[in-house]
Scaffold this active site. Structure first.
Site, PDB file in Angstrom:
ATOM      1  N   HIS A   1      -2.043   2.210  -1.233  1.00 34.30           N
ATOM      2  CA  HIS A   1      -1.161   2.751  -0.197  1.00 34.30           C
ATOM      3  C   HIS A   1      -1.863   3.812   0.658  1.00 34.30           C
ATOM      4  O   HIS A   1      -3.057   3.729   0.930  1.00 34.30           O
ATOM      5  CB  HIS A   1       0.126   3.301  -0.815  1.00 34.30           C
ATOM      6  N   THR A  33      -1.482  -5.412  -8.446  1.00 36.34           N
ATOM      7  CA  THR A  33      -2.656  -6.229  -8.107  1.00 36.34           C
ATOM      8  C   THR A  33      -3.918  -5.382  -8.198  1.00 36.34           C
ATOM      9  O   THR A  33      -4.989  -5.899  -8.514  1.00 36.34           O
ATOM     10  CB  THR A  33      -2.488  -6.825  -6.700  1.00 36.34           C
ATOM     11  N   ALA A  34      -3.779  -4.086  -7.950  1.00 37.82           N
ATOM     12  CA  ALA A  34      -4.925  -3.179  -8.081  1.00 37.82           C
ATOM     13  C   ALA A  34      -5.499  -3.231  -9.491  1.00 37.82           C
ATOM     14  O   ALA A  34      -6.722  -3.333  -9.682  1.00 37.82           O
ATOM     15  CB  ALA A  34      -4.496  -1.753  -7.731  1.00 37.82           C
ATOM     16  N   LYS A  89      10.321  -6.571  -3.136  1.00 37.36           N
ATOM     17  CA  LYS A  89       8.864  -6.450  -2.994  1.00 37.36           C
ATOM     18  C   LYS A  89       8.296  -6.352  -4.397  1.00 37.36           C
ATOM     19  O   LYS A  89       8.896  -5.715  -5.283  1.00 37.36           O
ATOM     20  CB  LYS A  89       8.553  -5.177  -2.192  1.00 37.36           C
ATOM     21  N   LEU A  90       7.149  -6.963  -4.620  1.00 36.93           N
ATOM     22  CA  LEU A  90       6.436  -6.783  -5.884  1.00 36.93           C
ATOM     23  C   LEU A  90       4.956  -7.030  -5.677  1.00 36.93           C
ATOM     24  O   LEU A  90       4.531  -7.530  -4.637  1.00 36.93           O
ATOM     25  CB  LEU A  90       6.996  -7.689  -6.996  1.00 36.93           C
ATOM     26  N   SER A  91       4.175  -6.652  -6.665  1.00 35.53           N
ATOM     27  CA  SER A  91       2.744  -6.943  -6.652  1.00 35.53           C
ATOM     28  C   SER A  91       2.539  -8.422  -6.955  1.00 35.53           C
ATOM     29  O   SER A  91       3.282  -9.014  -7.746  1.00 35.53           O
ATOM     30  CB  SER A  91       2.025  -6.129  -7.727  1.00 35.53           C
TER      31      SER A  91
END
Length: 288
Positions: free
Chosen positions: A154, A115-116, A55-57
């Protein structure tokens, strides 16, 4: 065949991977060695190419397209799911400062390559005074006045108000108004060094795992709870409902277009390096 797999202990990730790692579905002979890390740690591991699957941004993915390719399943995209800017003080005064040519407010972010943080740069390019924190520490940093503004992701979307903190703005809303697209937050990628047939096998198995989870939402309850940092069941499933949707089963054309648009906008502003490889496991869509 045993593969290294990294994802976060957040409910949306444990929810979609439960059936896969616990063999509740046919894994076609694949075994998995699991590593649990917060998203920015996973981003950094991806930069080093450490894991077979991770998983990654989406922001981080732009920097590792030479090492990884995006699976159709497992992504977190959606409407109304974006990161929030929050504060302890008056939101109207703070947003005026953020919009000024030079903003000196100290902003706690959950990682440079999230991404935030990418969305924060798009919405408020002059807000440069940033402090990287573990995402779960941002609320307390605000309460202790170590930072002026917090950028939360989250499950903190569901807890900040209980601590007396206030929303300044929703960066997901900003993206949706600008583009009309779902916001791409995180995806699941596979190492390009793996044989093509293995990459496609992983893609199939992950889709089965997501579909099983959606059809049997309480099947992984104890596993999800064991990683949920004392989160109540209601909050856990609010989190899952927010981030696991049709795009998690299959990105589809709309999801891929949203990812491509994210990268196109980032390239326009020189936020990410030029991408020369196809980014999707299925489909031949290149970022312009």
């Amino acid at each position: 065949m045993k593969l290294s797999l990294g994802f976060s202990p957040c409910p949306n990730d444990t929810f979609i991977f439960d059936a896969l790692i616990h063999h509740k579905i046919d894994t076609e002979g694949l075994e998995f060695e699991v590593f649990y890390d917060d998203v920015e740690t996973l981003n950094q591991k991806a930069m080093r190419g450490e894991l077979d699957i991770t998983k990654l941004s989406y922001h981080a993915f732009a920097y590792v397209t030479d090492k990884y390719i995006l699976l159709d399943s497992g992504s977190a995209l959606g409407f109304g799911v974006g990161p929030l800017l929050i504060s302890k003080d008056d939101p109207e005064k703070l947003i005026s400062n953020l919009q000024s040519p030079v903003s000196n407010l100290k902003i706690g972010i959950p990682g440079k390559y999230t991404t935030a943080n990418f969305l924060l740069g798009l919405a408020f390019p002059n807000a440069q005074n940033k402090v990287e924190l573990l995402f779960s520490d941002i609320e307390n940093a605000l309460l202790e006045k170590k930072i002026d503004i917090g950028l939360i992701i989250h499950e903190n979307r569901f807890t900040y108000q209980d601590k007396g903190l206030k929303k300044i703005t929703d960066l997901g809303d900003y993206w949706e108004k600008q583009t009309g697209c779902a916001i791409p937050l995180g995806g699941i990628v596979v190492n390009r060094s793996l044989p093509s047939d293995v990459q496609h096998k992983i893609n199939r198995v992950l889709r089965r795992s997501v579909e099983f989870a959606l059809e049997n939402p309480k099947s992984g309850l104890e596993y999800i709870r064991s990683h949920a940092q004392e989160m109540g069941e209601e909050v856990m499933y609010k989190h899952i409902d927010l981030y696991v949707n049709k795009y998690s089963v299959d990105l589809g054309a709309d999801g891929k277009n949203a990812v491509k648009l994210l990268f196109d906008k980032a390239l326009e502003k020189n936020i990410i390096p030029k991408i020369s490889k196809n980014i999707f496991l299925t489909g031949e869509v290149l970022v312009d």
